[in-house]
Enzyme design. Structure first.
Site, mmCIF file in Angstrom:
data_model
loop_
_atom_site.group_PDB
_atom_site.id
_atom_site.type_symbol
_atom_site.label_atom_id
_atom_site.label_comp_id
_atom_site.label_asym_id
_atom_site.label_seq_id
_atom_site.Cartn_x
_atom_site.Cartn_y
_atom_site.Cartn_z
ATOM 1 C CD GLU A 98 -2.045 8.919 -0.601
ATOM 2 O OE1 GLU A 98 -1.428 7.448 -0.560
ATOM 3 O OE2 GLU A 98 -1.420 9.740 0.255
ATOM 4 C CG ASP A 120 0.899 8.857 -2.965
ATOM 5 O OD1 ASP A 120 0.521 8.358 -4.257
ATOM 6 O OD2 ASP A 120 0.686 9.984 -2.736
ATOM 7 C CG ASP A 128 4.503 9.463 0.481
ATOM 8 O OD1 ASP A 128 3.321 8.998 0.892
ATOM 9 O OD2 ASP A 128 4.102 10.691 -0.221
ATOM 10 C CG ASP A 147 1.542 12.447 4.147
ATOM 11 O OD1 ASP A 147 1.758 11.905 5.235
ATOM 12 O OD2 ASP A 147 1.509 13.263 3.354
#
Ligand code: 1YM
Length: 639
Positions: A427, A500, A502, A504
């Site tokens: 990403e 990541d 998180d 997203d």
């Protein structure tokens, strides 16, 4: 007593010893999957009793200590002596291998799938098993340990004369199973499916392991597979309100089909034989497909929805957005294919084709507006497919002209043997840059992706060729997609999604998994897809460094090194916060990293499909429900 040392007895004991020596051969595996199969084996016998018309309610209980109790209200396993073996019916069922076939006739023999080998296998793989039969006002009981009887079948109590049934309790043997903890959710999904497939049968599942929080679910569907189709379509918008339903019997094959189109682009057809899922389809599915292709083309031509000059609608066109259950019952199913999950009986093809052709033709004549909706959707699909074919040909031709047409962003590895290679899909460009610096050039390729990829759940195939990120992945993997998919062309043994830690990142991983699940599911089925696990925290103390991959681990480390002012704890918000060296050490180095393999279970194919449409589709309410139901599985995402 004399019988105890007879030839029959010795054969029985040898048979059950064989099961304990090679459990995998009888229940597929000794992992969690095998552990849950034990329950299905016992439940299947009770379901047979329901199919024969004698049992209305089955109760499954997970007890404290992970033993399982299955109760039914059928006739009770026969307690009388079977003349051929000199044993009671109960003893035959629990000690003779392959005693799936019943005494006497009537009903359908449900000796299906790979693992349909019955109660004796469960007995052999349990530290203890207890069976109770209620019949004629008496309660009979017999106990076993690791397949050997420890008591004879004896009357241990009385009951109402009208009360009949069988109760089996067993304790899976920890010598055999790696993990003997039952997963309520796995049992729930499977029992729900069984209830859908057996109209009117009531199944209760109870979790009694935690007294303070007893769980219970009851599955009872008067509509049977019609309700199953409704359930499967809950994440998307049905195109019409009717469920098209066919039922009939031909050549000794009982056929039941339910279907309804929705606004998605997927074919969600599931086929079953004697309540056993056939993930690879087979003759019954072929019969169904032949029938609907023929019937809808005929209808569209006759009613001028397709002009004479238009090409025929393909099966794929008609099945776009179709949810269907094809369920047949057959005396002697023959299973083929590598995993014995494909039906081979040729009479099933004719039977399904016949019943579906006849009844869907009538339905369409009686429901012209539904017929028109389906035909119009199919024609749209045909046009889109034509556009997709052109786009794909273009991509193919480009690739053919330039054999090294690998995407520019891809930093490929130098090793040519795919079994040694892996690709990281990363990403963001900045993490991609660090990954490129950190990698082992010979075997690790890096493909940075910018931003979010297309949600394929909301797009027809043609549009995916407009999406640069998706095109890049297809070219990099080398396998092609859908009907062009060829696993032998796979350029990497491991496809590692690195995002990541998180919300997203989780979303991007899900989008990528949705794409792979819809367009190249074999990659997942064959275990090539992984999720990288970057650390959540970096802990520094006196120039020493630790990484923690979960909150639990962070705690353990802090306990070990002492919680004081000298600790510097950094919470990683993204891969971009790590330099190349850190990224290598924590996430990419094959000798240190943690990878999670993405798996999918054929038994739950329809459930998985619902999950994807619910999570990635248009409807908000079912998604909210799903997230609420599963929220407890998500830990501390936003500290
Ligand atoms: C909780 C598990 O096994 N129920 C059950 C099993 C049988 C019968 C009824 C049964 C079948 C028949 C006749 C028949 C079985 N019997 C046999 C065998 N529940 C559970 N309930 N009478 C009773 O099929 O003819 C095998 S399974 F072989 F002994 F007849």
């Amino acid at each position: 007593m004399a019988n105890e040392y007879g030839a029959d007895q010795i054969q029985i004991l040898e048979g059950l010893e064989a099961v304990r020596k090679r459990p995998g051969m009888y229940i597929g595996s000794t992992s969690t999957t095998g552990l849950h199969h034990l329950v299905y084996e016992i439940v299947d016998n009770a379901v047979d009793e329901a199919l024969a018309g004698y049992c209305k309610h089955i109760i499954v209980e997970i007890n404290k200590g992970e033993s399982i109790t299955v109760i039914d209200d059928g006739r009770g396993i026969p307690v009388g002596i079977n003349h051929k073996s000199g044993l009671s019916g109960v003893e035959v069922v629990f000690t003779i291998l392959h005693a799936g076939g019943k005494f006497g006739g009537g009903g359908y023999k449900v000796s299906g799938g790979l693992h349909g080998v019955g109660a004796s296998v469960v007995n052999a793989l349990s530290t203890w098993l207890d069976v109770k039969v209620k019949n004629g006002g008496k309660v009979y009981e017999q106990k076993y340990e690791r397949g050997h009887k420890t008591t004879e079948l004896t009357v241990t109590g009385e009951c109402d004369v009208n009360e009949t049934g069988t109760t089996v309790t067993f304790q899976p043997d920890p010598e055999i199973f790696e993990d003997t903890t039952y997963d309520y959710k796995i049992l729930k999904q499977r029992l729900r499916q069984t209830a859908f497939l057996t109209k009117n049968l009531r199944i209760t599942l109870r979790d009694l392991r935690n007294e303070e929080e007893i769980k219970e679910d009851v599955f009872h569907y008067e509509g049977g597979i019609k309700e199953y189709v409704q359930y499967l379509n809950k994440g998307s918008e049905p195109l019409y309100s009717d469920i098209i339903y066919c039922e009939g019997q031909k050549n000794g094959v009982y056929v039941e089909v339910a279907m309804q189109h929705n606004d998605s682009y997927n074919d969600s057809s599931y086929s079953f034989v004697n309540n056993i899922t056939t993930p690879e389809g087979g003759t019954h599915l072929t019969g169904f497909r032949n029938a609907i292709t023929k019937v809808f083309n005929q209808y569209a031509r006759t009613n001028k929805l397709l002009k004479d000059s238009d090409p025929v609608l393909s099966g794929d066109d008609i099945r776009e957005g179709l949810t269907a259950i094809i369920s047949i019952k057959i005396e002697e199913p023959q299973f083929e294919g590598q995993t014995k999950q494909k039906l081979g009986n040729s009479e099933a093809r004719g039977a399904v084709e016949n019943v579906v052709t006849e009844q869907v033709t009538i339905f369409l004549e009686q429901n012209p507006s539904v017929a028109k909706t389906i035909c119009e959707k199919s024609i749209l699909s045909q046009r889109a497919r034509e556009a997709a074919r052109k786009a794909r040909d273009l991509t193919r031709r480009k690739t053919a002209m330039d054999t090294f047409a690998l995407p520019g962003k891809l930093a490929d590895c130098s090793e040519k043997d795919p079994s040694k290679c892996e690709i990281f899909i990363v990403e963001g460009d900045s993490a991609g840059g660090s990954a490129k610096t950190a990698r082992t050039r010979a075997t690790q390729a890096i493909l940075p992706l910018r931003g979010k990829i297309l949600n394929v759940e909301k797009a027809r195939e043609a549009r995916i060729y407009d999406n640069a990120e998706i095109k890049t992945m297809i070219t990099a993997f080398g396998t092609g997609i859908r009907e062009d998919f060829d696993i032998s062309k796979l350029r990497y043994d491991k496809i590692i999604i690195m995002t990541d830690a998180d919300v997203d990142g989780a979303h991007i991983s899900t989008l990528m998994l949705t794409f792979m699940y819809r367009f190249m599911p074999e990659l997942i089925k064959q275990g090539h897809v992984y999720l990288a696990q970057p650390p959540l925290y970096k802990i520094e103390k006196n120039k020493k460094v630790w990484y923690a991959y979960s909150d639990e681990e962070l705690n353990n480390i802090l306990v070990e090194i002492g919680r004081d002012g000298n600790n510097k704890i950094q919470r990683y918000k993204g891969l971009g916060e790590m330099d190349a060296e850190q990224l290598w050490e924590t996430t990419m180095d094959p000798s240190k990293r943690i990878l999670k393999r993405v798996v999918m279970d054929d038994d739950d194919a329809s459930e998985l499909n619902v999950t994807f449409t619910t999570l990635m589709g248009d409807k908000v309410e079912p998604r909210r429900e799903f997230i609420e139901e599963n929220a407890k599985y998500v830990q501390n995402l936003d500290i």
